[in-house]
Scaffold this motif. Sequence first.
Motif, PDB file in Angstrom:
ATOM      1  N   GLY A 162      -1.638  11.196   5.350  1.00  0.00           N
ATOM      2  CA  GLY A 162      -1.361  10.381   6.639  1.00  0.00           C
ATOM      3  C   GLY A 162      -0.242   9.883   6.456  1.00  0.00           C
ATOM      4  O   GLY A 162       0.655   8.564   7.275  1.00  0.00           O
ATOM      5  N   LYS A 163       0.435   9.420   4.826  1.00  0.00           N
ATOM      6  CA  LYS A 163       1.473   8.803   4.996  1.00  0.00           C
ATOM      7  C   LYS A 163       2.256   9.208   5.861  1.00  0.00           C
ATOM      8  O   LYS A 163       3.370   7.922   5.502  1.00  0.00           O
ATOM      9  N   ALA A 164       3.278  10.669   4.764  1.00  0.00           N
ATOM     10  CA  ALA A 164       4.796  10.304   5.526  1.00  0.00           C
ATOM     11  C   ALA A 164       4.375  10.569   6.992  1.00  0.00           C
ATOM     12  O   ALA A 164       5.328  10.449   7.952  1.00  0.00           O
ATOM     13  N   LEU A 165       3.100  10.978   8.091  1.00  0.00           N
ATOM     14  CA  LEU A 165       3.403  10.427   9.039  1.00  0.00           C
ATOM     15  C   LEU A 165       3.152   9.124  10.270  1.00  0.00           C
ATOM     16  O   LEU A 165       4.224   9.080  10.516  1.00  0.00           O
ATOM     17  N   LEU A 166       2.979   8.238   8.844  1.00  0.00           N
ATOM     18  CA  LEU A 166       2.894   7.007   9.110  1.00  0.00           C
ATOM     19  C   LEU A 166       4.280   6.140   9.252  1.00  0.00           C
ATOM     20  O   LEU A 166       4.794   6.057  10.602  1.00  0.00           O
TER      21      LEU A 166
ATOM     22  N   ILE B  64       0.983  -1.012  -0.303  1.00  0.00           N
ATOM     23  CA  ILE B  64       0.006  -0.083   0.236  1.00  0.00           C
ATOM     24  C   ILE B  64       0.516   1.838   0.224  1.00  0.00           C
ATOM     25  O   ILE B  64       0.758   2.134  -0.471  1.00  0.00           O
ATOM     26  N   ILE B  65       1.746   1.290   0.983  1.00  0.00           N
ATOM     27  CA  ILE B  65       2.474   2.439   1.173  1.00  0.00           C
ATOM     28  C   ILE B  65       3.665   2.382   0.299  1.00  0.00           C
ATOM     29  O   ILE B  65       3.166   4.178  -0.908  1.00  0.00           O
ATOM     30  N   SER B  66       3.387   1.171  -1.208  1.00  0.00           N
ATOM     31  CA  SER B  66       5.076   2.098  -2.448  1.00  0.00           C
ATOM     32  C   SER B  66       3.738   1.750  -3.300  1.00  0.00           C
ATOM     33  O   SER B  66       4.927   2.623  -4.239  1.00  0.00           O
ATOM     34  N   ARG B  67       2.335   1.408  -3.561  1.00  0.00           N
ATOM     35  CA  ARG B  67       1.640   1.723  -4.425  1.00  0.00           C
ATOM     36  C   ARG B  67       0.044   2.965  -4.120  1.00  0.00           C
ATOM     37  O   ARG B  67       0.274   3.207  -5.764  1.00  0.00           O
ATOM     38  N   PHE B  68       0.197   2.935  -2.977  1.00  0.00           N
ATOM     39  CA  PHE B  68      -0.852   3.975  -3.443  1.00  0.00           C
ATOM     40  C   PHE B  68      -1.209   5.295  -2.073  1.00  0.00           C
ATOM     41  O   PHE B  68       0.480   5.366  -1.519  1.00  0.00           O
TER      42      PHE B  68
END
Lengths: 410, 279
Positions: free
Chosen positions: B106-110, B98-102
């Motif tokens: 909050g992705k940066a936060l995660l 998920i992180i590499s494709r979407f």
Amino acid sequence: MIKRMTFKQFLFIIPLLVLIGVFALYPIVTSTMYGFFNYRTNNQQTNGFYLKHYFNANLFAENLKYVNYYLSADVQYFDEESAAAAAALMDQNTKYMDQYVDQGTNITISTETTSELEQYVADMQQQVAGWYSAAGEIEYSNQENLDIIMGDLGTSFIKSNFVGGANYQKLVTDSRFYAALQHTLVFTTISVVLEFILGMAMALILDKAIRGIGVIRTASLLPWAIPTAVSAMIWRYLYDGSYGIVAKLFADIGITSSQASMMLTSTGAMSAAIIADVWKTTPYMMLLLLAGLQTIDRGVYESAAIDGSGKVRTFFRITLPLMKSSIMVALLFRTLDAFRIYDLIALLTGGGPANSTETLSVYAYQIMFGQSNYGYGSAIVIGMFVCVAVIAVVFVKLLGADVVGNPESR
Amino acid sequence: MSMRKSHAIAQLMLYVFIVLFLVISLFPFFWILVTSFKPEAEVMGAGAFRIIAENPTVQNYVTVIAERGMLMSIKNSFIVSGVCMLYVVAVASMSAYIISRFNFRGKALLMGLILSVSMFPQMIVVGPLFNMYYNLGILNSYWITLAYSTITLPSAVWIMVTHFKQVPLALEEAAKIDGCTIWGTLWRIIFPLAAPGVATTAIMTFIAAWNEYLLSYTMNIDYNYQTVPVRIGYLRTQFTIFWSEISAATIVVTIPTLIIVLIFQKQIVAGIVNGAVKE
């Protein structure tokens, strides 16, 4: 090509969120909370988090039962006046027993009731003491038991153990904390610097791609891959005051005054821990730095050679600056790792001699699990956490935000 | 001529340095191997520094295996580290996909959160986790493997994200057109293509779990659930120190690590580098 996430895709990261939440975030929040309480698991009155006053009704009723039991056995020795007063007291005790029996272990009662009951217990203690002194010497009396039981009655009143910043106030004046911080910093600085110098030297040598690189890799990975607990035991034997070969070697060549002094002096024990750590983690540093070295374009070296730059000059002017980010990342990871060191110290020196190698982790663990004082232990850990955050921020500032701060660039 | 001579001297110095490095790296293992075959009387006596034992014996190995529970601790370590490896690889693959494709809020936060979790002192989680396991009644059990996620999961996610990003998107598009679900795409397309990364993650997770001391020393002190690091630590405190026995025990528990290093050294090197260095 990167798309927005749908709900179905969100499901894929739920396991990660749950694990991080339960095993990392929840404990951090809880530890922070522990730090604000006088939370000790070895004491009934502090074994929990009490923001208000509570009353252990079950315990109160139970103890009153014993008071009556002991009093009724001894009332025969009292004079008439005392006996009448004792009977009255026992009646009142029975009333309270009926009122509070099986009401729960931490119920809320009003402040007035609390002070009323506390006064009642205090009066009871005074009265009982009076009766016994009036009765004079009794051969088999329950006076001692009564004293214990009446003392126990007091523990039914659970005071709030919320202490606010008191643990942190204690921390900033705690000399043992500062000593542990100092040991941690000494250990971290010296071992990371040594590992860096040795690791860099080995990386430069291996980068020249000489034969036998495979053998060196395997040989150096073994110390890194074994559990720290195992390496601590190995070194403990090598340092042994009577039978340790490394301790003997050091004594023979005059580094230490005698074989036994290696583990018995503070400098000796700290050096012992540092050597064991350098032995174990230099390979890690070496591999990281080697990877950094190998990303450098060979052409840069050729241009430098053509410009007449010497080897030393090339290293400081070209190699080091080009490796800045790998060096910083390697140093950051190693520094944080060394800063939280626990197992090596715990098993090699146990923090001794005389706490001279006690690091912050060892101190915190001792307070938390050795003394069951989770409140203050957590305050120490939070203090450590702050240090780690400061170290990380300093490194990231030096490194430039792009490498660690932004996941996209990795 | 003199140039060549100085070059030869430099070359010789390099080899001396390398040999010294190898000797220092391996000497402790050599010495405990020597000690493990000595009877205790020789370790404590005049023969303490002799290389070959006067009366070599395998009694130390028999004792540590039969009476000191070393094999049991190896079994326990295999169970907790193996289970940890399996679920961490599964969870890290799913999230790394998920992180590499979407893109999501909050992705940066995660990612920042995952990175900070890998940096904080483990001591901060030990107290609360001990109390949590105590309240659930699962101290001294294999459930400790879940607690290992704090130390293994963050770096596993980092390594997996790096590797998944290298898998070309075109293949997924093709799979999608052929009617593959995202679940199928992850396990049947990306996972096999990122196999080197998966292997690296798996081996690094296994080693980290195998070497974990703090949590298992706190939460699994029962003899029957002790892992290798804990068991070896107890040898010092539980009995009078018999260095020959401890040496034999150390050799026994080092064998699994040695095998892992010999077989997977490429993955380990990749893991160390991926875990920390910018690609």
